[in-house]
Design a protein around this motif. Structure first.
Motif, PDB file in Angstrom:
ATOM      1  N   ARG A  33      38.117  42.698  37.477  1.00 44.70           N
ATOM      2  CA  ARG A  33      38.703  41.717  36.626  1.00 44.70           C
ATOM      3  C   ARG A  33      39.251  40.597  37.688  1.00 44.70           C
ATOM      4  O   ARG A  33      39.731  39.560  37.232  1.00 44.70           O
ATOM      5  N   GLN A  34      39.666  41.320  39.055  1.00 45.73           N
ATOM      6  CA  GLN A  34      40.288  40.238  40.043  1.00 45.73           C
ATOM      7  C   GLN A  34      39.273  39.149  40.418  1.00 45.73           C
ATOM      8  O   GLN A  34      39.608  37.964  40.495  1.00 45.73           O
ATOM      9  N   CYS A  35      37.966  39.423  40.483  1.00 49.05           N
ATOM     10  CA  CYS A  35      36.854  38.557  40.928  1.00 49.05           C
ATOM     11  C   CYS A  35      36.405  37.837  39.650  1.00 49.05           C
ATOM     12  O   CYS A  35      35.851  36.800  39.688  1.00 49.05           O
ATOM     13  N   GLY A  36      36.406  38.392  38.586  1.00 49.79           N
ATOM     14  CA  GLY A  36      36.001  37.794  37.404  1.00 49.79           C
ATOM     15  C   GLY A  36      34.305  38.067  37.332  1.00 49.79           C
ATOM     16  O   GLY A  36      33.598  37.169  36.726  1.00 49.79           O
ATOM     17  N   VAL A  37      33.820  38.997  38.097  1.00 44.32           N
ATOM     18  CA  VAL A  37      32.225  39.122  38.087  1.00 44.32           C
ATOM     19  C   VAL A  37      31.977  40.703  38.247  1.00 44.32           C
ATOM     20  O   VAL A  37      32.765  41.685  38.465  1.00 44.32           O
ATOM     21  N   ALA A  38      30.757  41.066  37.569  1.00 43.79           N
ATOM     22  CA  ALA A  38      30.147  42.421  37.291  1.00 43.79           C
ATOM     23  C   ALA A  38      29.396  42.731  38.835  1.00 43.79           C
ATOM     24  O   ALA A  38      28.910  41.638  39.423  1.00 43.79           O
ATOM     25  N   SER A  39      29.386  43.906  39.255  1.00 39.88           N
ATOM     26  CA  SER A  39      28.641  44.343  40.464  1.00 39.88           C
ATOM     27  C   SER A  39      27.253  44.374  40.181  1.00 39.88           C
ATOM     28  O   SER A  39      26.824  44.369  39.158  1.00 39.88           O
ATOM     29  N   ASN A  40      26.425  43.967  41.112  1.00 40.78           N
ATOM     30  CA  ASN A  40      24.993  44.220  40.807  1.00 40.78           C
ATOM     31  C   ASN A  40      24.325  45.557  41.127  1.00 40.78           C
ATOM     32  O   ASN A  40      23.263  45.874  40.783  1.00 40.78           O
TER      33      ASN A  40
END
Length: 102
Positions: A33-40
């Protein structure tokens, strides 16, 4: 590996979690939520149980978008439902089934 509808996977996880020794395995992409991206990288958690929302948990999004569970160590965890990719249940030796959302 079979396929299971997302809503059915969630229902089965809830029902299995009611049993004393009922657990499931889940594989999902973590979301920051901090970065706004899902991990690969896919994360796999074993020995999971569905859980209700904890009293101190506040969500800035609709809670229905989240899947709440405890991991094998009893730690409260959550993931976005749409990022759940595989789930395994004890009735078939925890073989992972692809979760179909659409």
């Amino acid at each position: 590996m079979g396929t299971i509808k997302g809503i059915q996977a969630i229902q089965w996880a809830k029902e299995i979690s009611k049993l004393p020794e009922g657990t499931f395995t889940i594989a999902f992409y973590p979301y920051s939520r901090q970065c706004g991206v899902a991990s690969n990288e896919l994360t796999i958690k074993h020995g999971c149980k569905f859980r209700p929302q904890l009293p101190d948990e506040r969500f800035s999004i609709d809670r229905d978008n989240l899947f709440l569970f405890t991991d094998g160590d009893g730690n409260p965890r959550m993931c976005y439902r749409i990022l759940m990719r595989f789930i395994g249940f004890p009735n078939d030796n925890f073989n992972l089934h692809n979760i179909e959302w659409l």
